[in-house]
Motif scaffolding. Structure first.
Motif, PDB file in Angstrom:
ATOM      1  N   GLY A 147       0.625 -11.317 -12.782  1.00 29.09           N
ATOM      2  CA  GLY A 147       1.162 -12.350 -12.569  1.00 29.09           C
ATOM      3  C   GLY A 147       0.491 -13.451 -11.747  1.00 29.09           C
ATOM      4  O   GLY A 147       1.044 -14.644 -11.572  1.00 29.09           O
ATOM      5  N   LEU A 148      -0.579 -13.108 -11.039  1.00 35.45           N
ATOM      6  CA  LEU A 148      -1.495 -13.983 -10.078  1.00 35.45           C
ATOM      7  C   LEU A 148      -2.369 -14.948 -10.730  1.00 35.45           C
ATOM      8  O   LEU A 148      -2.863 -16.112  -9.997  1.00 35.45           O
ATOM      9  N   TRP A 149      -2.586 -15.145 -12.150  1.00 39.30           N
ATOM     10  CA  TRP A 149      -3.421 -15.891 -12.870  1.00 39.30           C
ATOM     11  C   TRP A 149      -2.656 -16.953 -13.659  1.00 39.30           C
ATOM     12  O   TRP A 149      -3.507 -17.491 -14.478  1.00 39.30           O
ATOM     13  N   GLY A 150      -1.788 -17.172 -13.404  1.00 38.45           N
ATOM     14  CA  GLY A 150      -0.926 -18.266 -14.360  1.00 38.45           C
ATOM     15  C   GLY A 150      -1.223 -19.620 -13.351  1.00 38.45           C
ATOM     16  O   GLY A 150      -1.837 -19.769 -12.584  1.00 38.45           O
ATOM     17  N   ALA A 151      -0.256 -20.541 -13.715  1.00 36.81           N
ATOM     18  CA  ALA A 151      -0.544 -22.065 -13.059  1.00 36.81           C
ATOM     19  C   ALA A 151       0.351 -21.737 -11.822  1.00 36.81           C
ATOM     20  O   ALA A 151       1.679 -22.359 -11.750  1.00 36.81           O
ATOM     21  N   LEU A 152      -0.033 -21.471 -10.602  1.00 39.54           N
ATOM     22  CA  LEU A 152       0.449 -21.212  -9.555  1.00 39.54           C
ATOM     23  C   LEU A 152       0.796 -22.640  -8.883  1.00 39.54           C
ATOM     24  O   LEU A 152       0.074 -23.694  -8.976  1.00 39.54           O
ATOM     25  N   PRO A 153       1.896 -22.921  -8.034  1.00 35.55           N
ATOM     26  CA  PRO A 153       2.824 -21.514  -7.648  1.00 35.55           C
ATOM     27  C   PRO A 153       4.022 -21.506  -8.441  1.00 35.55           C
ATOM     28  O   PRO A 153       4.812 -20.878  -8.160  1.00 35.55           O
ATOM     29  N   LEU A 154       4.077 -22.278  -9.573  1.00 36.03           N
ATOM     30  CA  LEU A 154       5.238 -22.380 -10.482  1.00 36.03           C
ATOM     31  C   LEU A 154       5.493 -21.378 -11.562  1.00 36.03           C
ATOM     32  O   LEU A 154       6.447 -20.744 -11.953  1.00 36.03           O
ATOM     33  N   PHE A 155       4.194 -20.880 -12.017  1.00 38.02           N
ATOM     34  CA  PHE A 155       4.460 -20.191 -13.218  1.00 38.02           C
ATOM     35  C   PHE A 155       3.724 -18.796 -13.360  1.00 38.02           C
ATOM     36  O   PHE A 155       2.369 -18.978 -12.825  1.00 38.02           O
ATOM     37  N   THR A 156       4.198 -17.781 -13.543  1.00 41.57           N
ATOM     38  CA  THR A 156       3.431 -16.671 -13.579  1.00 41.57           C
ATOM     39  C   THR A 156       2.677 -16.515 -14.701  1.00 41.57           C
ATOM     40  O   THR A 156       2.862 -17.008 -15.815  1.00 41.57           O
ATOM     41  N   GLY A 157       1.467 -15.703 -14.606  1.00 43.61           N
ATOM     42  CA  GLY A 157       0.737 -15.240 -15.699  1.00 43.61           C
ATOM     43  C   GLY A 157       1.335 -14.185 -16.673  1.00 43.61           C
ATOM     44  O   GLY A 157       0.763 -13.810 -17.714  1.00 43.61           O
ATOM     45  N   ARG A 158       2.330 -13.542 -16.170  1.00 43.26           N
ATOM     46  CA  ARG A 158       2.967 -12.267 -16.923  1.00 43.26           C
ATOM     47  C   ARG A 158       3.705 -12.623 -17.986  1.00 43.26           C
ATOM     48  O   ARG A 158       4.449 -13.745 -17.789  1.00 43.26           O
ATOM     49  N   ASP A 159       3.535 -11.781 -19.134  1.00 43.77           N
ATOM     50  CA  ASP A 159       4.494 -12.280 -20.191  1.00 43.77           C
ATOM     51  C   ASP A 159       5.228 -11.011 -20.613  1.00 43.77           C
ATOM     52  O   ASP A 159       4.874  -9.803 -20.526  1.00 43.77           O
ATOM     53  N   ASN A 160       6.644 -11.085 -20.367  1.00 39.13           N
ATOM     54  CA  ASN A 160       7.367 -10.003 -20.357  1.00 39.13           C
ATOM     55  C   ASN A 160       7.323  -9.248 -21.835  1.00 39.13           C
ATOM     56  O   ASN A 160       7.496  -7.837 -21.756  1.00 39.13           O
ATOM     57  N   GLY A 161       7.073 -10.073 -22.774  1.00 35.48           N
ATOM     58  CA  GLY A 161       6.960  -9.366 -23.997  1.00 35.48           C
ATOM     59  C   GLY A 161       5.881  -8.229 -24.197  1.00 35.48           C
ATOM     60  O   GLY A 161       6.046  -7.153 -24.737  1.00 35.48           O
ATOM     61  N   TYR A 162       4.810  -8.663 -23.641  1.00 32.89           N
ATOM     62  CA  TYR A 162       3.412  -7.850 -23.598  1.00 32.89           C
ATOM     63  C   TYR A 162       3.843  -6.799 -22.554  1.00 32.89           C
ATOM     64  O   TYR A 162       3.461  -5.545 -22.975  1.00 32.89           O
ATOM     65  N   MET A 163       4.485  -7.044 -21.498  1.00 31.75           N
ATOM     66  CA  MET A 163       4.562  -6.026 -20.674  1.00 31.75           C
ATOM     67  C   MET A 163       5.435  -4.881 -21.230  1.00 31.75           C
ATOM     68  O   MET A 163       5.083  -3.766 -20.950  1.00 31.75           O
ATOM     69  N   ASN A 164       6.278  -5.370 -21.930  1.00 26.66           N
ATOM     70  CA  ASN A 164       7.394  -4.275 -22.443  1.00 26.66           C
ATOM     71  C   ASN A 164       6.594  -3.385 -23.784  1.00 26.66           C
ATOM     72  O   ASN A 164       6.789  -2.001 -23.855  1.00 26.66           O
ATOM     73  N   PHE A 165       5.926  -4.021 -24.231  1.00 25.24           N
ATOM     74  CA  PHE A 165       4.896  -3.516 -25.400  1.00 25.24           C
ATOM     75  C   PHE A 165       3.772  -2.303 -24.661  1.00 25.24           C
ATOM     76  O   PHE A 165       3.730  -1.374 -25.273  1.00 25.24           O
ATOM     77  N   MET A 166       3.182  -2.857 -23.845  1.00 22.82           N
ATOM     78  CA  MET A 166       1.995  -2.276 -23.093  1.00 22.82           C
ATOM     79  C   MET A 166       2.577  -1.105 -22.435  1.00 22.82           C
ATOM     80  O   MET A 166       2.340   0.020 -22.488  1.00 22.82           O
ATOM     81  N   GLU A 167       3.889  -1.340 -21.593  1.00 25.46           N
ATOM     82  CA  GLU A 167       4.370   0.102 -21.009  1.00 25.46           C
ATOM     83  C   GLU A 167       4.967   1.213 -22.028  1.00 25.46           C
ATOM     84  O   GLU A 167       4.479   2.344 -21.854  1.00 25.46           O
ATOM     85  N   ASP A 168       5.570   0.688 -23.073  1.00 28.84           N
ATOM     86  CA  ASP A 168       5.766   1.576 -24.105  1.00 28.84           C
ATOM     87  C   ASP A 168       4.557   2.329 -24.660  1.00 28.84           C
ATOM     88  O   ASP A 168       4.632   3.722 -24.976  1.00 28.84           O
ATOM     89  N   ALA A 169       3.489   1.521 -24.886  1.00 31.14           N
ATOM     90  CA  ALA A 169       2.291   2.471 -25.532  1.00 31.14           C
ATOM     91  C   ALA A 169       1.676   3.392 -24.410  1.00 31.14           C
ATOM     92  O   ALA A 169       1.232   4.415 -24.885  1.00 31.14           O
ATOM     93  N   VAL A 170       1.711   2.921 -23.250  1.00 32.83           N
ATOM     94  CA  VAL A 170       1.307   4.019 -21.972  1.00 32.83           C
ATOM     95  C   VAL A 170       2.080   5.279 -22.236  1.00 32.83           C
ATOM     96  O   VAL A 170       1.640   6.218 -22.060  1.00 32.83           O
ATOM     97  N   VAL A 171       3.408   5.060 -22.077  1.00 36.09           N
ATOM     98  CA  VAL A 171       4.369   6.244 -22.310  1.00 36.09           C
ATOM     99  C   VAL A 171       3.855   6.945 -23.647  1.00 36.09           C
ATOM    100  O   VAL A 171       4.109   8.400 -23.581  1.00 36.09           O
ATOM    101  N   ARG A 172       3.692   6.261 -24.719  1.00 37.02           N
ATOM    102  CA  ARG A 172       3.622   7.043 -26.050  1.00 37.02           C
ATOM    103  C   ARG A 172       2.156   7.707 -25.868  1.00 37.02           C
ATOM    104  O   ARG A 172       1.913   8.884 -26.505  1.00 37.02           O
ATOM    105  N   SER A 173       1.388   7.274 -24.997  1.00 37.49           N
ATOM    106  CA  SER A 173       0.060   7.910 -24.949  1.00 37.49           C
ATOM    107  C   SER A 173      -0.023   8.922 -24.394  1.00 37.49           C
ATOM    108  O   SER A 173      -0.644  10.194 -24.492  1.00 37.49           O
ATOM    109  N   ILE A 174       1.119   9.248 -23.262  1.00 42.02           N
ATOM    110  CA  ILE A 174       1.091  10.219 -22.247  1.00 42.02           C
ATOM    111  C   ILE A 174       1.916  11.422 -23.511  1.00 42.02           C
ATOM    112  O   ILE A 174       1.595  12.488 -23.382  1.00 42.02           O
TER     113      ILE A 174
END
Length: 461
Positions: A147-174
């Motif tokens: 989240g640190l590389w968005g347009a600070l100080p008001l906008f995060t760089g994190r995308d919730n949709g990607y986070m959900n996809f990525m975290e699910d993929a990590v669990v599936r890889s395990i």
């Protein structure tokens, strides 16, 4: 620009799994893969690899901070040069506790992300005692998951949709690594590759060593997978690259797979201010010929290929000629959670504005953790951020005081606290950029204290 060829490649790669065997500190339980007297120890080992490549336009992590408009931030507007992966190694010795180690082509990992993955993986596998280590390769050409590389100080760089996809993929890889298993013998090999960390320092402070863990089928002798650790920033493509890329870890895995069968993990180590010194002529044809390319990148893709291939060649030579068997069948896991001071105003403001995830900062203090795995004679320890290599010999010395043998560090392991420096480094103006994203002036000392407390629970060998 997100080309169909890469979509096909990523889909195919996401179903490549080489199942594994898992181990726990199982000295008192019956081994799943008993070893014959006088032979190398056997473990149950498995590997898997799934894509975590985004297909939508996202903020990329790394290379300074951005203020003002969202349009000022780095985005993956030029497409996908090479895919990002979640690559998992599963280790088990007996029927009890298992260990999953996952290497992720990401810039870093928040503690909250790690905790969500742990909780879901334990639930899906019905293993409440499953131990998990997540380590970021630290490529600066992947989505901003902190989240640190968005347009600070008001906008995060994190995308919730990607986070959900990525975290699910990590669990599936395990999960994938846990479903297929075979008995394997483990060995390790050491090689060396130059970095640009202070050349006047002794070699044990350089972190130029490359350690590789090798899993081999005990009957056929075929290698089923490897885990390699070096310490250098994957920033060869530099800040003008706007394509998705794993940087040199991707070309390292590519070239290693041309000569060694199986699935290969790359993890970073003490990478704070450690970079690859690029010399004139350090180019090799980019193997990802179907990938997108940013027109602003000149020969960067070929430099990535050169150094990934160079690292792979060094690992191949060591694995072929210098491999040492792991003789002890021990598999043990140790965790230590401890308070950590954070007096960086940027981090405190970013949390209050929800630019980064809540990590429970209270009175400029949070909690972090370090972990240590003993795999026979090999020790694997986590570092919760980008520690300067000057701290490596001190931590290695603490570990060696308990037990001799090779030590592998997982930089950005299970947390990202920022740059971790000694106080004299923190106060040195040439490290101003690193100081700006460091949690505390005495970060290395605090990690050393954490390791001293963790090692109180580790028996001497």
């Amino acid at each position: 620009m997100l080309i169909d060829t890469w979509k096909k490649v990523i889909w195919q790669a996401s179903i490549i799994i080489n199942l594994s065997v898992f181990t726990e500190p199982g000295a008192y339980a019956q081994s799943l893969c008993p070893s014959a007297p006088g032979e190398a120890a056997q473990f149950s080992v498995g590997f898997s690899q799934l894509s975590i490549t985004p297909f939508n336009k996202l903020t990329l992590g790394g290379y300074g901070t951005y203020f003002g408009l969202k349009s000022d931030t780095r985005m993956n507007g030029e497409g996908i040069h090479d895919p990002l992966f979640s690559t998992a190694l599963w280790l088990q010795k007996d029927a009890h506790q298992a260990v999953a180690l996952v290497a992720l082509d990401l810039v870093g990992l928040s503690q909250a992300t790690v905790e969500r993955v742990e909780k879901e993986a334990r639930r899906r596998l019905n293993r409440p005692g499953l131990e998990i280590l997540l380590a970021a390769t630290h490529t600066h050409h992947s989505p901003d998951v902190l989240g640190l590389w968005g347009a600070l100080p008001l906008f995060t760089g994190r995308d919730n949709g990607y986070m959900n996809f990525m975290e699910d993929a990590v669990v599936r890889s395990i999960e994938a690594a846990s479903k297929a298993s075979e008995c394997a013998q483990l060995s390790w090999a050491r090689s060396f590759k130059e970095t640009s960390w202070h050349p006047e320092l002794p070699s044990d402070s350089q972190e130029e060593q490359v350690l590789t863990l090798v899993a081999t089928n005990p009957v056929s002798g075929t290698i089923i997978g490897t885990l390699s650790q070096w310490a250098a920033h994957p920033t060869l493509l530099k800040a003008n690259n706007n394509t998705i890329s794993s940087d040199f870890p991707g070309t390292f895995r590519y070239f290693l797979a041309q000569n060694i069968p199986g699935i290969h993990l790359y993890v970073n180590g003490m990478l704070g201010n450690s970079y690859i010194p690029v010399k004139e002529g350090d180019v090799y044809p980019d193997p990802f010929t179907d990938g997108d390319r940013d027109k602003d990148v000149s020969n960067g893709y070929d430099q990535v290929a050169y150094h990934g291939r160079d690292l792979a060649q060094k690992v191949m030579e060591a694995v072929t000629n210098q491999r040492q068997p792991i003789l002890s069948g021990k598999l043990a896991f140790y965790n230590h959670v401890f308070p950590f001071d954070v007096n960086n105003l940027r981090f405190n403001v970013a949390e209050r504005l929800k630019i980064i995830e809540d990590r429970g900062l209270s009175e400029n203090r949070t909690n972090t953790r370090i972990s240590l795995i003993e795999v026979g004679e090999l020790k694997i320890g986590t570092i919760p951020g980008e520690m300067f290599p000057s701290g490596s010999s001190q931590i290695r010395g603490l570990i060696h005081a308990k037990s001799p043998g090779p030590v592998m560090f997982l930089g950005i392991g299970n947390d990202w606290l920022g740059y971790l420096m000694h106080e004299e480094e923190f106060n040195d103006n040439k490290y101003k950029y690193q100081r700006d994203i460091a949690p505390h002036a005495k970060a290395v000392s605090k990690i050393l204290t954490g390791y001293k407390n963790l090692l109180k629970n580790v028996p001497e060998n």
